[in-house]
Design a protein around this motif. Structure first.
Motif, short mmCIF file in Angstrom:
data_model
loop_
_atom_site.label_atom_id
_atom_site.label_comp_id
_atom_site.label_asym_id
_atom_site.label_seq_id
_atom_site.Cartn_x
_atom_site.Cartn_y
_atom_site.Cartn_z
N GLY A 167 33.43 -32.19 26.96
CA GLY A 167 32.36 -31.47 26.35
C GLY A 167 31.79 -31.99 24.92
O GLY A 167 32.29 -32.78 24.70
N THR A 168 30.28 -31.28 24.29
CA THR A 168 29.81 -32.14 23.72
C THR A 168 29.38 -30.64 22.50
O THR A 168 29.27 -29.45 23.47
N LEU A 169 28.86 -30.82 21.94
CA LEU A 169 28.18 -29.71 20.60
C LEU A 169 27.16 -29.54 20.28
O LEU A 169 26.85 -31.34 19.51
N HIS A 170 25.78 -28.86 20.16
CA HIS A 170 24.88 -29.22 19.42
C HIS A 170 24.67 -27.70 18.60
O HIS A 170 24.91 -26.63 19.23
N TRP A 171 23.92 -28.01 17.97
CA TRP A 171 23.51 -27.11 16.11
C TRP A 171 21.68 -27.02 16.25
O TRP A 171 21.53 -27.60 16.27
N GLY A 172 21.53 -25.80 16.42
CA GLY A 172 19.96 -25.31 15.70
C GLY A 172 19.85 -23.84 15.15
O GLY A 172 21.24 -22.66 16.07
N ILE A 173 18.74 -23.99 14.25
CA ILE A 173 18.47 -21.98 14.67
C ILE A 173 16.98 -21.92 14.68
O ILE A 173 16.41 -22.14 14.72
N GLY A 174 16.87 -20.79 14.64
CA GLY A 174 16.44 -19.67 15.57
C GLY A 174 16.19 -19.03 14.89
O GLY A 174 16.19 -18.77 13.67
N GLU A 175 14.87 -17.99 15.23
CA GLU A 175 14.10 -17.03 14.40
C GLU A 175 14.58 -15.57 15.28
O GLU A 175 13.98 -15.36 16.10
N ALA A 176 14.95 -14.57 14.21
CA ALA A 176 14.30 -12.72 15.04
C ALA A 176 14.05 -12.00 13.90
O ALA A 176 14.45 -12.33 12.68
N PHE A 177 13.52 -10.73 13.84
CA PHE A 177 12.49 -10.24 13.25
C PHE A 177 13.08 -9.23 12.80
O PHE A 177 11.95 -7.70 12.32
N PHE A 178 13.62 -7.88 14.35
CA PHE A 178 13.76 -7.19 14.07
C PHE A 178 14.48 -6.27 12.51
O PHE A 178 15.12 -4.92 12.76
N GLY A 179 15.85 -7.11 12.48
CA GLY A 179 16.13 -6.66 11.87
C GLY A 179 15.62 -6.61 10.52
O GLY A 179 15.53 -7.71 9.96
N LYS A 180 16.32 -4.82 9.83
CA LYS A 180 15.65 -4.29 8.49
C LYS A 180 16.19 -4.47 7.15
O LYS A 180 16.92 -3.38 7.89
N ASN A 181 16.22 -4.93 6.31
CA ASN A 181 16.74 -4.23 4.67
C ASN A 181 16.56 -2.39 5.06
O ASN A 181 15.52 -1.70 5.54
#
Ligand code: ZN
Length: 452
Positions: A167-181
């Motif tokens: 198989g193969t591996l692939h990488w990326g970064i998304g974003e989500a905003f519900f996590g709050k300090n």
């Protein structure tokens, strides 16, 4: 952001083909395992001290999942994720040892990450055990469940190892905003509430495993935020459980594995409704889908793994006389911790002066660096790692291998509050940690990152 590392990945791939010192040319292999860990009989739920009875049913099944990656040189790397409050070293270390003995996979190449759901079963060796004060039948149930869980964790790793295929591996970064300090500044100090000016980490690191024909097999994704939307009596994986369900629906046949990041001081806000857990799960799922539907960076090996267990210094321990005095407290948690400390004085003649902290750094060729820390790691660590190293390559995990306590940054330690000091009580540990905590962890990360 992606194309910059695409070129890095291609260069690494070319180096691998022409390397004169003879890295064995081969194909990457991927193996996936999954097993339901929902208790079959009542077990106390972990996470909240306020519960008064065991959990008896499930909103959805909770899971342990494993992804095994074999790089082009034949080295194997095991990632286990689970819908649990935490993993504890007296459980993960024997399992890692077993995997090492039976499969020849070194300790550094195995990691266990817990989602920190607050609607999972209490495990017997839970660092937070002091919070629940279980006795009699409830304690027996937790012990029996823990034993069974250990067998399931071995099973899921074995399944993934038996499943290895090209198989193969692939990488990326998304974003989500519900996590709050969640460390609100007030005139009187830090309280547990939304802090709009506190640091957060919106990244959704995503590592995708495909089969040789391009079929998506495994999706490992992370987010730095407590799984505390729901406080139900029903077992469930909280927002991360819903996110995994969403992703598996969107990519049929694939297994979604959630990894908790440095979410020690992050809460999903607002919260406490099942619909909100579903909504945040859908948001996280959408973030992962958009990464998969975009251009991902190909990941090649070789993969390297480094692991170090370091001692984090605790402030001076209370004397035996001071512990005896704490037994008279009208705070039941202070009394439970004092009883534990009294036992430690009796058995060892002293209290521990340090907490064990595991630091693990994996490098996937030139494309990805995975840093995994034990404990309830506060978000500053993730942000610091992304400051020191290329942000676009970083997959940072907390809650890995063990959970000795909250792991505050120097800032959080100085500010105090729950994550800086107060929560030590619920882990049954005197404290707080010494101000060297951040330097000790970061120096170890730098050491392991530089190691050849
Ligand atoms: Zn927590």
């Amino acid at each position: 952001m992606v194309s910059r590392f695409l070129s890095g990945g291609l260069i690494a791939a070319l180096c691998l083909l022409i390397t004169p010192w003879g890295v064995a040319e081969g194909t990457m292999k991927i193996g996936i395992g999954r097993v339901v860990i929902t208790p079959e009989s009542p077990v106390w739920l972990a996470g909240y001290a306020s519960r008064t009875k065991a959990g008896e049913s499930a909103l959805h099944d909770i899971w342990a999942k494993a992804m095994v990656i074999e790089d082009e040189t034949g080295a194997k790397f095991v990632i286990v994720t689970a819908d649990l409050i935490g993993f504890y070293m007296n459980q993960t270390e024997p399992i890692a040892k077993q995997v090492e003995t039976r499969h020849g996979i070194p300790r550094a190449n195995i990691l266990f990450n817990a989602s920190h759901t607050h609607c999972g079963p209490v495990v017997d060796n839970d660092g937070l055990h002091i919070t629940y004060g279980l006795e009699g039948v409830e304690q027996e149930r937790a012990t029996a469940y823990t034993k069974h869980l250990g067998e399931l964790l071995v099973q899921v790793i074995d399944e993934a190892l038996a499943d290895l295929q090209p198989g193969t591996l692939h990488w990326g970064i998304g974003e989500a905003f519900f996590g709050k300090n969640r460390r609100m500044y007030t005139i009187g100090g830090v309280t547990n509430n939304y802090n709009p000016i506190g640091p957060v980490d919106n990244d959704v690191p995503t590592l995708v495993a495909k089969s040789a024909d391009g079929t998506i097999r495994g999706i490992l994704f992370g987010y730095a935020c407590h799984n505390t939307v729901t406080d139900l009596q029903q077992f469930n994986g909280d927002y991360a459980g819903f996110a995994q369900i969403e992703i598996e629906k969107a990519f049929p046949g694939a297994t979604a594995l959630f990894a908790q990041g440095c979410g020690g001081d992050q809460n999903p806000l607002p919260r406490r409704k099942i619909e909100l857990a579903e909504k945040y799960g859908a948001e996280l799922g959408a973030a992962v889908s958009s990464v998969l539907n975009g251009t991902m960076t190909p990941v090649t090996g070789p993969i390297t793994a480094r692991y170090k267990l370091i001692p984090l210094a605790l402030t001076e321990a209370p004397t035996e006389a001071e512990v005896a005095k704490q037994l008279e407290s009208d705070n039941k948690y202070v009394v439970r911790r004092a009883k534990k400390m009294q036992r430690q004085y009796k058995e060892d003649g002293k209290l521990p002066t340090t907490l064990p902290q595991s630091v693990q750094v994996w490098k996937f060729g030139e494309a990805v660096q995975l840093t995994a820390l034990s404990g309830e790691v506060t978000v500053d660590y993730s942000l610091l790692i992304k400051h020191h190293y290329p942000k676009e390559k970083q997959f940072v995990m907390g809650y890995t291998n063990g959970c000795p306590a909250y792991i505050p940054s120097l800032r959080v330690l100085k500010e105090g509050g729950y994550e800086g000091a107060g929560a030590m009580l619920y882990y049954g540990v005197h404290g707080p940690l010494e101000p060297t905590v951040e330097q000790d962890i970061m120096n170890t990360i730098h050491e392991l990152t530089k190691a050849e």
